[in-house]
Structures are given as structure tokens and as C-alpha cells.
Design a protein around this motif. Sequence first.
Motif, PDB file in Angstrom:
ATOM      1  N   GLY A  28       0.825  -1.210   0.000  1.00 20.77           N
ATOM      2  CA  GLY A  28       0.000   0.000   0.000  1.00 20.77           C
ATOM      3  C   GLY A  28       0.855   1.253   0.000  1.00 20.77           C
ATOM      4  N   ALA A  29       0.490   2.215  -0.831  1.00 21.68           N
ATOM      5  CA  ALA A  29       1.288   3.439  -0.963  1.00 21.68           C
ATOM      6  C   ALA A  29       1.250   4.305   0.293  1.00 21.68           C
ATOM      7  CB  ALA A  29       0.798   4.236  -2.170  1.00 21.68           C
ATOM      8  N   GLU A  30       0.120   4.252   1.012  1.00 21.95           N
ATOM      9  CA  GLU A  30       0.009   5.100   2.208  1.00 21.95           C
ATOM     10  C   GLU A  30       0.747   4.445   3.372  1.00 21.95           C
ATOM     11  OE1 GLU A  30      -3.932   6.979   2.895  1.00 21.95           O
ATOM     12  OE2 GLU A  30      -4.540   5.712   1.235  1.00 21.95           O
ATOM     13  N   ALA A  31       1.279   5.295   4.237  1.00 27.66           N
ATOM     14  CA  ALA A  31       2.050   4.783   5.374  1.00 27.66           C
ATOM     15  C   ALA A  31       1.130   4.392   6.535  1.00 27.66           C
ATOM     16  CB  ALA A  31       3.051   5.841   5.822  1.00 27.66           C
ATOM     17  N   HIS A  32      -0.064   3.938   6.207  1.00 28.60           N
ATOM     18  CA  HIS A  32      -1.039   3.572   7.247  1.00 28.60           C
ATOM     19  C   HIS A  32      -1.571   2.179   6.952  1.00 28.60           C
ATOM     20  CE1 HIS A  32      -1.263   7.794   8.458  1.00 28.60           C
ATOM     21  NE2 HIS A  32      -1.458   8.117   7.189  1.00 28.60           N
ATOM     22  N   ALA A  33      -1.962   1.476   8.031  1.00 24.02           N
ATOM     23  CA  ALA A  33      -2.713   0.235   7.830  1.00 24.02           C
ATOM     24  C   ALA A  33      -4.057   0.610   7.199  1.00 24.02           C
ATOM     25  CB  ALA A  33      -2.905  -0.460   9.170  1.00 24.02           C
ATOM     26  N   LEU A  91       3.349  -4.334   3.437  1.00 25.63           N
ATOM     27  CA  LEU A  91       4.356  -3.363   2.991  1.00 25.63           C
ATOM     28  C   LEU A  91       3.639  -2.036   2.788  1.00 25.63           C
ATOM     29  CD1 LEU A  91       6.069  -5.668   0.321  1.00 25.63           C
ATOM     30  CD2 LEU A  91       6.885  -5.200   2.653  1.00 25.63           C
ATOM     31  N   PHE A  92       3.572  -1.223   3.844  1.00 23.67           N
ATOM     32  CA  PHE A  92       2.874   0.053   3.750  1.00 23.67           C
ATOM     33  C   PHE A  92       3.888   1.178   3.513  1.00 23.67           C
ATOM     34  CE2 PHE A  92      -0.235  -2.112   6.831  1.00 23.67           C
ATOM     35  CZ  PHE A  92      -0.904  -2.711   5.782  1.00 23.67           C
ATOM     36  N   GLY A  93       3.442   2.221   2.838  1.00 23.88           N
ATOM     37  CA  GLY A  93       4.340   3.325   2.504  1.00 23.88           C
ATOM     38  C   GLY A  93       5.228   2.978   1.317  1.00 23.88           C
TER      39      GLY A  93
END
Length: 392
Positions: free
Chosen positions: A33-38, A71-73
Motif C-alpha cells: 500500500g502506498a500510504e504509510a497507514h494500515a 508493505l505500507f508506505g
Amino acid sequence: MDNVLVVGAGMAGLQTVVALREQGYAGRVTLLGAEAHAPYDRPPLSKEVLAGKTDDTSFEADWAALDTEVLFGRTATGLREGVVDTDAGTIEYDRLVIATGSRVLHLPGAAEVPGVHVLRTIDDARALRAALVPGAHVVIVGAGWIGAEVATAAVAAGCPTTVVEALHTPLAGPFPDPIGERFVPWYAEAGVELLLGARVDRLEPGAVHLTDGRRLRADAIVVGIGVRPATDWLAGSAVARTARGFVEVDEHLATSMPGVHAVGDCVEFPSARYGTRMHVEHWDNALQAPRVLVANLLGGEQAYDPVPYFWSDQFGRMVQYVGRHGEGDELVFRDAGEDGKWSAGWFAGDRLVALLAVARPRDLAQGRKLVQLGTPVDRERFADPENPLKST
Ligand code: FAD
């Protein structure tokens, strides 16, 4: 197959991972995921987060039980056979699920202007909420779903609020004039200034300039003019996309590239029910479709062919819609007098094909069954709000 990669960690991505484990897949799962959040829920961003009721809309997920590498961010940048390129190296897969959702549209040059907001992510919502301080003048561009919900939050926060809309009614895209005209008074009743048929010329820090020469004071500007599929990263791959960028899938949610499926906001699928290709950029679609996708990934042949459903909370009213209407369908109102609660149905012959319910959840629940069943419905009975909604 022992290595599934899901790209996009929103609702559709998370539900794909959940469905994989629920349906007994025991191999390796990776969620990128591109965002640094779950993964978190987006509808509450414009409702609860802007209202200051919560700061965290994360989905409850048992990551240990899901046994998933997260794999976030990290952002996918390209796709080749068996390999996804990312901004931090490559990832191999046996089966790939594309669930990269939507990105917001911006006005040209607006992203560089200080004080201009959009609303798609939790970070957007937190930044906008911080700007909604009592007395701050807020100008919202676009009287669509997001515009109306942000206006609701802005006036509640004590902000003098103006909504600028280029068309002649709010929500003129999804709804015909007789419906849109009923939304207009909601703005004035809430204390929001609604400028219809007004076009933005340019934005500057602290002001919005309209093409008719008006200058609107704007301590905060919110651009809510729609979304596009977040699929640019697929350029040059074997995954076919429409002119607007939707991933083209078949009824099993398989793309044109072997081993690659797609789901959620970013997808255009064929509907036998409606005899057309459709895209549905709503929450219920991102919730339901992954189960079908996973069943097919695991060897099934299920067709995804939903009756679309969505809701919105505007100016204290729950607005719900189910089905799909076309220009040739007849609109019939079901008015409940002066209490501001009403429904409207679209008829194709003697069948109810779509229903809009304003603060009438029972109508929605009953109408949903009728729309799904496609059984005959009497228009006169429908028009009387005292009658329960049932087939004739
Ligand atoms: P998204 O939620 O867009 O998730 C996709 C994820 O993929 C994102 O986290 C994105 O960062 C990530 N991604 C994108 N590109 C890449 C890449 N290259 N690499 C890695 N990751 C990537 N719907 C309703 O029905 N009712 C409502 O009331 C409602 N309210 C809403 C309010 C707001 C403020 C917003 C923004 C949306 C609302 N929606 C509502 C729409 C609903 O939230 C969406 O339909 C739903 O989120 C779609 O889920 P998705 O997983 O397909 O896509």
C-alpha cells in the motif's frame, strides 16, 4: 499458486486478503500500500473525522491470523509478467490483485496554492479538520457527495461556508434536475451559501476568483470535483484500461493479463443485469467484490454482477441509493409531506429499477429487495408513503 500479491491497501485490498484466508488459501500473501497507514475506512473521513469525533478509522484486522506480509508506505510503479516494480525494489507474484482505487482530481495548478485541500486520505482529513476553525471562511469547489459532506462539517465547525458549483443543481451528474432541485434548499437551511452555475477562474492564497469577476474570501479552499482510477502505474503493461483509466475486467474480475485480477473503485466490469460495462466507486462494491474475485482466483467461475448501493450523510440527512437508472426511466416521487423525508423511484415499465431514499431507511430496505427481484411494482401504491413497498 502459492504467492498472491495484492496491490492497494484500501477496503478492496484488505477484503481480498481476508477472503483469501476465509476461503482456505494457505499460501503466501503480500499486501502493498502506498500510504504509510494500515488499511482504514474512508466514509468516516468526511463524516466523523472532520467533525472531530474520531482521529482513527482503521479497520479492525487480525494481522497475525491473516498471516500476511504488509508493505505500507511503498508504491507500485510498474508491472511485468510475474513482477511488480515499486519505489523500493521489485516483488514477484504468482497471482496479482490490483486494488489501487481512486485518486482525487485537482483543479489545474491548485495543488501548489497554500490553503487548498482535497479529501481522499486520512492525512487529507486531519489537515482539513485543522483548518476548520470557527470563523475561518471556507470555499468548497463542487457540490457533489464530498462537497456536501464537507460543507456539513464546515458549518458545524462555525465556518462561514460557500459551495461553488458549475452546474445548475447539486449532484447533477448522478441525478436529474427534479431530484437536484430538492437538494438546493438544504444548503440555505444549513447556513451554507450555494453558488450554482458558477465557475472557478483561479485560486490564490486566501481567495477564489470566479469567471464572472467575483472574488470569494477563502481561508480554506476544498476542491471536491471527483476522482479518477489510480492506475497510471499500469501504463505499458499488458493490463487493458479504458480511456478514463479503469482496469477492464471480465465478469470474473480477471484482467487481460494472465494471472492478474482487479477489484474495487479502479475497475470497469461487464454487467449482464444492466447490459453494459460499469464502474462503481462506492464502499459496498469494495466490500462485496473481493469475495467473488477470490473464489475465482481459487478456481471458481462466479460472475460479479451487483445491484449498486451507496449512502451519504448530508446536512443531517441520510441519503441512500440502490440500483441504477437511465434517462428513459420514469421518475416517481414518494413524498412524506412536510417532514423533509422522501423517496424517489425510477421505473422501467412496471419494474422499479432504482430508489433514492432521504431519511427513509425503511423505504431503502424494502425497495432494495424489489430492485433486486425485478418483480412488478404498482406506481400509485409506490407514490403513497403510507404503503409499505412491495411488489404487486
Ligand atoms: P481506495 O479506498 O481508493 O484504496 C486504494 C488504496 O490503494 C489506497 O490506499 C491507495 O493509496 C493505494 N494505492 C494507489 N495507488 C497505489 C500504488 N501505485 N501502489 C500501492 N498502493 C497504491 N462510498 C460510499 O458508498 N458511501 C460514502 O458515504 C462514502 N464516503 C466517502 C467519503 C470520502 C471522504 C471518500 C474519500 C470516499 C467515500 N466513499 C463512500 C467511497 C469509498 O470510500 C470508496 O469507494 C472505497 O474506499 C473504494 O475502495 P478501494 O479499496 O477500491 O480504493
